[in-house]
Design a protein around this motif. Structure first.
Motif, mmCIF file in Angstrom:
data_model
loop_
_atom_site.group_PDB
_atom_site.id
_atom_site.type_symbol
_atom_site.label_atom_id
_atom_site.label_comp_id
_atom_site.label_asym_id
_atom_site.label_seq_id
_atom_site.Cartn_x
_atom_site.Cartn_y
_atom_site.Cartn_z
ATOM 1 N N VAL A 383 0.834 -1.201 0.000
ATOM 2 C CA VAL A 383 0.000 0.000 0.000
ATOM 3 C C VAL A 383 0.871 1.253 0.000
ATOM 4 O O VAL A 383 0.591 2.236 -0.713
ATOM 5 C CB VAL A 383 -0.959 -0.003 1.210
ATOM 6 N N ALA A 384 1.944 1.240 0.795
ATOM 7 C CA ALA A 384 2.853 2.391 0.838
ATOM 8 C C ALA A 384 3.482 2.638 -0.529
ATOM 9 O O ALA A 384 3.591 3.792 -0.987
ATOM 10 C CB ALA A 384 3.929 2.163 1.896
ATOM 11 N N ALA A 385 3.883 1.551 -1.213
ATOM 12 C CA ALA A 385 4.474 1.688 -2.548
ATOM 13 C C ALA A 385 3.445 2.219 -3.536
ATOM 14 O O ALA A 385 3.771 3.021 -4.431
ATOM 15 C CB ALA A 385 5.020 0.345 -3.011
ATOM 16 N N ALA A 386 2.187 1.783 -3.380
ATOM 17 C CA ALA A 386 1.120 2.259 -4.273
ATOM 18 C C ALA A 386 0.867 3.749 -4.071
ATOM 19 O O ALA A 386 0.610 4.478 -5.040
ATOM 20 C CB ALA A 386 -0.159 1.464 -4.019
ATOM 21 N N LYS A 387 0.933 4.219 -2.840
ATOM 22 C CA LYS A 387 0.733 5.646 -2.573
ATOM 23 C C LYS A 387 1.831 6.484 -3.217
ATOM 24 O O LYS A 387 1.577 7.585 -3.716
ATOM 25 C CB LYS A 387 0.689 5.880 -1.057
ATOM 26 N N VAL A 388 3.056 5.969 -3.199
ATOM 27 C CA VAL A 388 4.160 6.667 -3.859
ATOM 28 C C VAL A 388 3.889 6.771 -5.358
ATOM 29 O O VAL A 388 4.097 7.828 -5.978
ATOM 30 C CB VAL A 388 5.500 5.947 -3.591
#
Length: 448
Positions: A383-388
């Motif tokens: 999820v963190a990578a997707a937000k980036v």
């Protein structure tokens, strides 16, 4: 069940359903855990990496074996994950896919191999080269075709495989003395039938045609099953006399005999001989056997399926699934997916009987296993990578993050009927005198 699922004359997995329609996914009949989230297969891969580390990081001779691989999604996610651990990836000699369906074998090849990868044939099966780590990938219809070697370290995964193996159903009935079997040289009945008193006997539940002009109402199709299908052509009926299966299978385990003596007439059980055969094969590969001695047991097997986790013998669990609805298992044979609850205690019983070199752990609930394996932490990273990516202008990243969040919660859901509760996980390891538990079953990684 075998004929309806994998028969060469149009079984469910071997060509009966209409061309172009998949059994799996939202447009098919059911959705499996690997299809719901990539994280499921990644964590299974991590589990095998942990076992490889704990068992001494064998440098060669590792085999990955999957029975009933579906579309190949689980193995694809496992291999992609293992690829991140070069030392283990280099130790793999071959990947084996045990698959009866030609259509599914082709789907697996497209996913696991390069588009132009050549295929060769041998007495074991069809060979190609895996796209992830350039190791041989071999398709075979039966696990017996895969050679057993004492030098190999087999890592075996069976996800929603045992539930599709054919079962025998039995009911315990009270038999008047006049129905006892004749006592002659060919008499195979148990001693309990040789009496002038009423006796308890197991009778097999046989598949028989339904009466002409039957309807769902006349057949009393239960409310839990959809009535949108045609009325079933077949039904289960109790055999009027003992069969060769009823004389042997229900007497093959003390668990079944205890039900007969404790519950008596009306007791129901399901027995799956094929499950015992596969469990015995897994055990021999990992722990060795009289026929295949293994000085140092190695490898592991992971069984993920649904069924009672408390040692209860399954009963009356045969089900049909079509377009994500429960239907009669006897409706539209070959077009309906069939399955039955897995007897995990029976698998364990067969495995320890086959090899003194193995031990079993679990079953534990899938939700518990995945959370211990770190599903929440992996999802947070995704999820963190997707937000980036979303901040960088990726329009699909936000919906991807939402899908990832929704998927993992579905996998660990412990509500009534939730996948995290219904599905169980069992591990088979080399016997180690109780010195350690595997990851996900109360243990941690600790090199031998």
């Amino acid at each position: 069940m075998r004929m309806c699922l994998t028969g060469d004359m149009g079984g469910y997995y071997t060509g009966a359903i209409e061309k172009g329609r998949d059994q799996f996914g939202l447009k098919g009949d059911f959705v499996t855990s690997p299809e719901i989230s990539q994280v499921f297969g990644e964590l299974i891969g991590i589990w095998f990496v942990a076992e490889w580390l704990t068992q001494g990081c064998q440098k060669q001779g590792v085999e990955l074996i999957e029975v009933g691989p579906g579309r190949g999604t689980l193995m694809s996610d496992m291999l992609r994950t293992i690829q991140s651990f070069p030392a283990m990836a280099d130790s793999i000699d071959a990947v084996y896919m045990v698959e009866a369906s030609p259509e599914l074998r082709e789907a697996q090849k497209k996913l696991l191999c390069e588009e132009d990868a050549a295929t060769t044939e041998s007495k074991v099966g069809s060979h190609s080269v895996c796209r992830y780590m350039s190791v041989p990938i071999v398709w075979t219809e039966n696990i017996k075709s895969i050679p057993i070697s004492a030098e190999k370290m087999p890592f075996i995964v069976a996800h929603e495989f045992f539930d599709a193996l054919p079962i025998h159903a039995f009911e315990c009935v009270k038999v008047p003395p006049t129905q006892s079997l004749p006592q002659d040289k060919a008499d195979l009945s148990s001693p309990s039938t040789k009496t002038s008193q009423p006796t308890l006997q197991w009778r097999e539940m046989l598949v028989s045609p339904t009466p002409p002009e039957s309807t769902h109402a006349s057949l009393r199709t239960p409310p839990s099953q959809s009535r949108e299908t045609p009325p079933p052509d077949f039904q289960l009926t109790v055999a009027q006399a003992a069969t060769r299966h009823s004389l042997y299978l229900p007497e093959s385990s003390p668990r079944y005999r205890a039900i007969k003596s404790g519950v008596g007439a009306g007791a129901l059980i399901e027995v799956c001989p094929d499950a015992s055969l596969y469990a015995s094969d897994f055990a021999a590969r990992i722990g060795g056997s009289a026929q295949h001695p293994k000085r140092r047991p190695s490898g592991a097997a992971l069984v993920l399926d649904y069924g009672p986790g408390d040692g209860t013998v399954p009963a009356n669990s045969l089900r049909g699934i079509r377009r994500h609805q429960r239907v009669s298992p006897f409706a539209e044979p070959g077009l309906t997916d069939l399955s039955a609850d897995v007897d995990f205690a029976g698998i364990a019983e067969a495995a320890v009987r086959a090899s003194e070199g193995i031990e079993l752990h679990g079953p534990v609930e899938q939700g518990t296993f995945l959370q211990i394996m770190g599903i929440q932490e992996r999802v947070k990273a995704l999820v963190a990578a997707a937000k980036v990516r979303a901040e960088a202008g990726d329009k699909d990243a936000e919906s991807y993050a939402a899908d990832v969040e929704k998927a993992w919660r579905r996998l660990v859901d412990r509500g009534p009927g939730g996948m995290g509760k219904v599905y169980k996980v069992m591990a088979m390891l080399p016997e180690n005198e109780g010195r350690r538990r595997p990851v996900g079953f109360g243990g941690d990684v600790s090199a031998e």
